[in-house]
Design a protein around this motif. Structure first.
Motif, short mmCIF file in Angstrom:
data_model
loop_
_atom_site.label_atom_id
_atom_site.label_comp_id
_atom_site.label_asym_id
_atom_site.label_seq_id
_atom_site.Cartn_x
_atom_site.Cartn_y
_atom_site.Cartn_z
N SER A 77 108.31 57.34 44.99
CA SER A 77 109.17 57.15 46.16
C SER A 77 108.61 57.87 47.38
CB SER A 77 110.58 57.64 45.87
OG SER A 77 111.18 56.86 44.87
N ILE A 78 108.10 59.07 47.19
CA ILE A 78 107.49 59.81 48.29
C ILE A 78 106.27 59.04 48.80
CG2 ILE A 78 106.22 61.92 48.90
CD1 ILE A 78 108.08 63.40 46.86
N THR A 79 105.44 58.56 47.89
CA THR A 79 104.24 57.80 48.25
C THR A 79 104.62 56.54 49.03
OG1 THR A 79 103.08 58.63 46.30
CG2 THR A 79 102.19 56.65 47.34
N ASP A 80 105.60 55.80 48.56
CA ASP A 80 106.02 54.57 49.22
C ASP A 80 106.52 54.83 50.64
OD1 ASP A 80 105.35 53.14 46.95
OD2 ASP A 80 107.41 52.97 46.23
N ARG A 81 107.28 55.89 50.81
CA ARG A 81 107.80 56.21 52.15
C ARG A 81 106.68 56.61 53.10
NH1 ARG A 81 113.03 59.56 52.52
NH2 ARG A 81 112.49 59.29 54.72
N ILE A 82 105.70 57.34 52.60
CA ILE A 82 104.56 57.72 53.44
C ILE A 82 103.79 56.47 53.87
CG2 ILE A 82 102.35 58.95 53.50
CD1 ILE A 82 103.68 61.04 51.58
N LYS A 83 103.54 55.56 52.91
CA LYS A 83 102.84 54.30 53.24
C LYS A 83 103.58 53.53 54.32
CE LYS A 83 102.61 52.47 49.16
NZ LYS A 83 102.34 51.67 47.95
N ASN A 84 104.91 53.47 54.22
CA ASN A 84 105.70 52.73 55.20
C ASN A 84 105.70 53.40 56.57
OD1 ASN A 84 106.39 50.68 53.42
ND2 ASN A 84 108.23 51.72 52.72
N LYS A 85 105.73 54.72 56.58
CA LYS A 85 105.77 55.47 57.85
C LYS A 85 104.42 55.42 58.56
CE LYS A 85 107.40 58.73 60.69
NZ LYS A 85 108.19 58.29 61.80
N TYR A 86 103.34 55.49 57.80
CA TYR A 86 101.99 55.56 58.36
C TYR A 86 101.11 54.46 57.74
CZ TYR A 86 103.52 60.19 59.88
OH TYR A 86 104.19 61.24 60.46
N PRO A 87 101.23 53.22 58.20
CA PRO A 87 100.48 52.12 57.59
C PRO A 87 98.96 52.25 57.72
CG PRO A 87 101.66 51.37 59.54
CD PRO A 87 102.09 52.77 59.28
N PHE A 88 98.47 53.12 58.59
CA PHE A 88 97.02 53.29 58.77
C PHE A 88 96.42 54.27 57.77
CE2 PHE A 88 99.25 56.06 61.79
CZ PHE A 88 98.72 57.31 61.49
N ILE A 89 97.23 54.87 56.92
CA ILE A 89 96.72 55.80 55.90
C ILE A 89 95.91 55.02 54.87
CG2 ILE A 89 97.39 57.21 53.92
CD1 ILE A 89 99.54 58.46 55.61
N GLU A 90 94.74 55.55 54.52
CA GLU A 90 93.87 54.88 53.55
C GLU A 90 94.08 55.39 52.13
OE1 GLU A 90 89.82 54.72 54.83
OE2 GLU A 90 90.39 54.08 56.84
N SER A 91 94.46 56.67 51.99
CA SER A 91 94.73 57.17 50.65
C SER A 91 95.81 58.25 50.70
CB SER A 91 93.46 57.73 49.98
OG SER A 91 93.03 58.90 50.62
N ILE A 92 96.57 58.30 49.60
CA ILE A 92 97.65 59.27 49.46
C ILE A 92 97.58 59.84 48.05
CG2 ILE A 92 100.16 59.64 49.48
CD1 ILE A 92 100.37 57.02 51.14
N ARG A 93 97.78 61.13 47.95
CA ARG A 93 97.88 61.79 46.64
C ARG A 93 99.12 62.68 46.68
NH1 ARG A 93 94.03 63.32 42.54
NH2 ARG A 93 94.60 65.27 41.54
N VAL A 94 100.06 62.41 45.79
CA VAL A 94 101.29 63.19 45.70
C VAL A 94 101.35 63.81 44.31
CG1 VAL A 94 103.82 63.10 45.70
CG2 VAL A 94 102.53 61.75 47.37
#
Length: 120
Positions: A77-94
């Protein structure tokens, strides 16, 4: 590429598979790392061209307030919200760590790691 990280954000929450965990609660630690190329560069010091780590904290805080049975669900859920808030992010690690999980012996923490994009 720019990397921004939020390390060791601590929360008391009610995540857990067992009813006792959902009733008593537990301490959790969340780490978030993101990588991105600024859409407009960073020469103008405009926060809209970066990732605001205060916003990352707010997202984690809000998601930690919603009790779930699995910390995997919390991390996703945290990852999905970050993707939605910042669509230009290339990678996320939670990483979500449950401190002193209720096991038969002493364990510092259990954890789940969510990576976006996921490794295939």
């Amino acid at each position: 590429m720019i990397n921004i990280a939020l390390q060791g954000a601590e929360f008391f929450a009610y995540h857990g598979f067992y009813p006792e965990e959902q009733k008593l609660g537990c301490r959790f630690v969340v780490d978030i790392e993101v990588s991105f190329v600024p859409p407009e560069g960073l020469n103008d010091e405009d926060l809209d061209n970066s990732v605001d780590y205060e916003k990352l904290y707010i997202i984690a805080c809000e998601e930690m307030k919603h009790p779930r049975k699995l910390i995997e669900t919390v991390g996703q859920s945290i990852t999905d919200r970050i993707k939605n808030k910042y669509p230009f992010i290339e990678s996320i690690r939670v990483i979500v760590k449950k401190l002193n999980p209720p096991l038969m012996g002493k364990v510092a923490h259990s954890s789940v790691i969510i990576n976006y994009p996921s490794a295939k």
